[in-house]
Motif scaffolding. Structure first.
Motif, PDB file in Angstrom:
ATOM      1  N   GLU A 182       0.814  -1.208   0.000  1.00 52.01           N
ATOM      2  CA  GLU A 182       0.000   0.000   0.000  1.00 52.01           C
ATOM      3  C   GLU A 182       0.851   1.262   0.000  1.00 52.01           C
ATOM      4  O   GLU A 182       0.437   2.331   0.443  1.00 52.01           O
ATOM      5  N   GLY A 183       2.111   1.153  -0.512  1.00 57.53           N
ATOM      6  CA  GLY A 183       2.964   2.331  -0.588  1.00 57.53           C
ATOM      7  C   GLY A 183       3.484   2.811   0.752  1.00 57.53           C
ATOM      8  O   GLY A 183       3.939   3.947   0.879  1.00 57.53           O
ATOM      9  N   ILE A 184       3.446   1.955   1.774  1.00 52.83           N
ATOM     10  CA  ILE A 184       3.875   2.352   3.115  1.00 52.83           C
ATOM     11  C   ILE A 184       5.394   2.328   3.198  1.00 52.83           C
ATOM     12  O   ILE A 184       6.033   1.324   2.896  1.00 52.83           O
ATOM     13  N   ALA A 185       6.008   3.461   3.614  1.00 50.55           N
ATOM     14  CA  ALA A 185       7.455   3.568   3.698  1.00 50.55           C
ATOM     15  C   ALA A 185       7.968   3.349   5.108  1.00 50.55           C
ATOM     16  O   ALA A 185       9.147   3.044   5.301  1.00 50.55           O
ATOM     17  N   GLU A 186       7.113   3.525   6.108  1.00 50.03           N
ATOM     18  CA  GLU A 186       7.529   3.329   7.479  1.00 50.03           C
ATOM     19  C   GLU A 186       6.345   2.852   8.305  1.00 50.03           C
ATOM     20  O   GLU A 186       5.192   3.126   7.979  1.00 50.03           O
ATOM     21  N   VAL A 187       6.657   2.120   9.356  1.00 48.97           N
ATOM     22  CA  VAL A 187       5.631   1.586  10.240  1.00 48.97           C
ATOM     23  C   VAL A 187       6.084   1.794  11.678  1.00 48.97           C
ATOM     24  O   VAL A 187       7.263   2.036  11.951  1.00 48.97           O
ATOM     25  N   GLU A 188       5.149   1.673  12.590  1.00 50.87           N
ATOM     26  CA  GLU A 188       5.476   1.826  14.009  1.00 50.87           C
ATOM     27  C   GLU A 188       5.647   0.464  14.659  1.00 50.87           C
ATOM     28  O   GLU A 188       4.816  -0.426  14.498  1.00 50.87           O
ATOM     29  N   LEU A 189       6.752   0.311  15.373  1.00 45.11           N
ATOM     30  CA  LEU A 189       6.966  -0.897  16.156  1.00 45.11           C
ATOM     31  C   LEU A 189       6.078  -0.811  17.391  1.00 45.11           C
ATOM     32  O   LEU A 189       6.267   0.065  18.239  1.00 45.11           O
ATOM     33  N   SER A 190       5.097  -1.692  17.473  1.00 43.80           N
ATOM     34  CA  SER A 190       4.102  -1.592  18.534  1.00 43.80           C
ATOM     35  C   SER A 190       4.478  -2.400  19.770  1.00 43.80           C
ATOM     36  O   SER A 190       4.371  -1.916  20.892  1.00 43.80           O
ATOM     37  N   GLN A 191       4.959  -3.643  19.570  1.00 45.32           N
ATOM     38  CA  GLN A 191       5.231  -4.497  20.725  1.00 45.32           C
ATOM     39  C   GLN A 191       6.170  -5.624  20.340  1.00 45.32           C
ATOM     40  O   GLN A 191       6.069  -6.196  19.264  1.00 45.32           O
ATOM     41  N   TRP A 192       7.107  -5.910  21.231  1.00 44.88           N
ATOM     42  CA  TRP A 192       7.948  -7.097  21.089  1.00 44.88           C
ATOM     43  C   TRP A 192       7.288  -8.270  21.811  1.00 44.88           C
ATOM     44  O   TRP A 192       6.739  -8.100  22.901  1.00 44.88           O
ATOM     45  N   HIS A 193       7.393  -9.443  21.208  1.00 39.53           N
ATOM     46  CA  HIS A 193       6.947 -10.668  21.863  1.00 39.53           C
ATOM     47  C   HIS A 193       8.125 -11.514  22.321  1.00 39.53           C
ATOM     48  O   HIS A 193       7.933 -12.601  22.883  1.00 39.53           O
ATOM     49  N   VAL A 194       9.347 -11.040  22.058  1.00 35.28           N
ATOM     50  CA  VAL A 194      10.562 -11.751  22.472  1.00 35.28           C
ATOM     51  C   VAL A 194      11.536 -10.736  23.049  1.00 35.28           C
ATOM     52  O   VAL A 194      11.359  -9.521  22.890  1.00 35.28           O
ATOM     53  N   GLN A 199       7.141 -18.417  14.790  1.00 33.07           N
ATOM     54  CA  GLN A 199       6.794 -17.768  16.059  1.00 33.07           C
ATOM     55  C   GLN A 199       6.710 -16.257  15.845  1.00 33.07           C
ATOM     56  O   GLN A 199       7.542 -15.661  15.175  1.00 33.07           O
ATOM     57  N   VAL A 200       5.694 -15.625  16.405  1.00 33.70           N
ATOM     58  CA  VAL A 200       5.536 -14.184  16.253  1.00 33.70           C
ATOM     59  C   VAL A 200       6.593 -13.475  17.091  1.00 33.70           C
ATOM     60  O   VAL A 200       6.706 -13.689  18.298  1.00 33.70           O
ATOM     61  N   LEU A 201       7.366 -12.607  16.428  1.00 34.97           N
ATOM     62  CA  LEU A 201       8.435 -11.871  17.090  1.00 34.97           C
ATOM     63  C   LEU A 201       7.981 -10.500  17.575  1.00 34.97           C
ATOM     64  O   LEU A 201       8.356 -10.051  18.660  1.00 34.97           O
ATOM     65  N   ALA A 202       7.187  -9.825  16.746  1.00 32.60           N
ATOM     66  CA  ALA A 202       6.804  -8.443  17.070  1.00 32.60           C
ATOM     67  C   ALA A 202       5.513  -8.093  16.353  1.00 32.60           C
ATOM     68  O   ALA A 202       5.114  -8.756  15.393  1.00 32.60           O
ATOM     69  N   ASP A 203       4.868  -7.036  16.836  1.00 36.69           N
ATOM     70  CA  ASP A 203       3.718  -6.435  16.160  1.00 36.69           C
ATOM     71  C   ASP A 203       4.139  -5.068  15.657  1.00 36.69           C
ATOM     72  O   ASP A 203       4.768  -4.289  16.393  1.00 36.69           O
TER      73      ASP A 203
END
Length: 424
Positions: free
Chosen positions: A13-25, A35-39
């Motif tokens: 969708e043309g996204i150049a940056e995202v926000e790191l919301s949460q670590w799961h490790v 295994q999910v590492l992050a959201d």
């Protein structure tokens, strides 16, 4: 041993940056493939970042709340073999997650007080603890005397018959220092100097950005109309009594959705999106109604698609399904995007008037306030009617004030004469 570097993926969708919301490790954790590492969070949805390898986490590339560019290093994992550190590390595959799948935890930092809070007075006198709603025995004169002195009678031990409080008991209470600075009162009025700092990250940051963007870009104006919903509420009660057990219970929302659909036939300019950069208004035939829903992580707007083709029960079922998915963190990206007009309601907390903020790029939002019974004059007679206000907002760049008023009045007419909702 080698190192496998996972980079922030291109989510599309043309996204150049995202926000790191949460670590799961955390560093030192052993992880397995998938295994999910992050959201991470885009403008529209939360996305899971799974691990493509087995290994041990040796470095994290960011902190929750940090905005990271696509392609930047997200996490490094120690693996058997050579790893990919010498190669051009490929972004990890992504897995779309429910928007509220990971709760964003607010980190509270308590600052030390500049000065200690005043200590409560120590109870030494003839004091007794009573329940807050327990009325102690005392004559009117004693009660007035206690009121003048600022004494809570429930704290005073009575020495009269059956524990009745006497003037002497008030004197004894005061003599022991038990005035209005007694322990419970002192504790209730103790000074506080503590503070909390709560990072605005994750969903709360996205909500803040969207609200700020909407109020800065659109020329908001609001219009409030009073509606007599007695008839439609009677119809709703009748339908629930007759069909509720087999078709499900109806709330007022599907009737409102139906009224919006019918009214939009005459006011298509309300069912539109405005691209203010391209200066293009797109009017849509399909009515995709966004229904504002409160969740644990903030306000979300799941979309009832093609409301124009749904029956009351179909709309009701879809509203219920979407609201549940949003509150439980199971709404998908598609279910949270694509609305053409929004309906927002605080239900019983709806107050008298509200000023809803537009859900850009839409140009109209219909806000529902609570239903109250009020005396109304009808044909010269005072009768009790169920009344409700619609507090709606519009983008004045696209919608004229007269058209907005006529649109809401059309909804009013449909709800006050609910049979017209179904006349084609």
């Amino acid at each position: 041993m080698g190192t496998h570097v996972i980079k922030m993926p291109d989510i599309g969708e043309g996204i150049a940056e995202v926000e790191l919301s949460q670590w799961h490790v955390k560093v030192g954790d052993l992880v397995v493939e998938d295994q999910v590492l992050a959201d991470v969070m885009t403008d529209k949805a939360m996305v899971d970042i799974p691990s493509p390898v087995h290994g041990k986490v040796i470095a994290l590339g960011g902190q929750p709340g940090e905005v990271m560019a696509v392609g930047s290093v997200l996490i490094s994992i120690e693996v058997e073999g050579a790893g990919n550190v010498k190669e051009s590390a490929q972004p990890a595959p992504v897995k779309e997650a429910p928007v509220a799948a990971a709760k964003v935890e607010a980190v509270a930092e308590s600052k030390p007080s500049a000065a200690p809070a005043p200590k409560a007075a120590v109870c030494q006198g003839p004091m007794v603890a009573r329940e807050a709603d327990e009325r102690p025995l005392a004559s009117p004169a004693v009660r007035k005397h206690a009121l003048d002195l600022g004494i809570q009678l429930r704290l005073v031990r009575g020495t009269g018959p059956a524990g009745r409080i006497l003037h002497e008991d008030l004197d004894a209470y005061l003599a022991q220092g038990q005035s209005n600075a007694s322990a419970p009162v002192a504790a209730a009025y103790a000074q506080r100097t503590d503070e909390q700092q709560i990072p605005v990250i994750g969903m709360r940051r996205k909500i803040a950005q969207r609200m700020q963007d909407a109020t800065q870009r659109a020329a908001h104006f609001s219009y409030v109309e009073e509606i007599d919903v007695t008839a439609v509420e009677e119809l709703r009660a009748h339908l629930n009594e007759k069909h509720g057990a087999t078709r499900g219970k109806l709330t007022l929302l599907p009737f409102l959705v139906r009224a919006m659909v019918v009214a939009l036939r005459d006011f298509p300019q309300m069912n539109a999106r405005y691209d203010d950069e391209a200066q293009v208004i797109t009017r849509l035939g399909a009515v995709h109604v966004g229904v504002a829903t409160q969740s644990d992580v903030g306000l979300m707007v799941p979309v009832v698609r093609h409301a124009e083709a749904r029956s009351l029960w179909d709309s009701a079922a879809e509203i219920s399904r979407l609201a549940s998915a949003a509150r439980n963190g199971k709404a998908s990206r598609d279910e949270l995007s694509g609305s053409t007009i929004t309906l927002t309601s605080l239900g019983a907390l709806g107050g008298i008037v509200s000023t809803p903020v537009l859900n850009l790029p839409e140009v109209a939002i219909v806000g529902v306030n609570k239903i109250v019974e009020r005396p109304m004059v009808i044909k010269g007679q005072i009768v009790i009617r169920k009344m409700m206000n619609l507090s709606s907002s519009f983008d004045h760049r696209v919608v004229d004030g007269m058209d907005a008023a006529l649109f809401i009045q059309a909804i009013r007419g449909l709800l006050e004469q609910p049979a017209t909702l179904f006349v084609e």
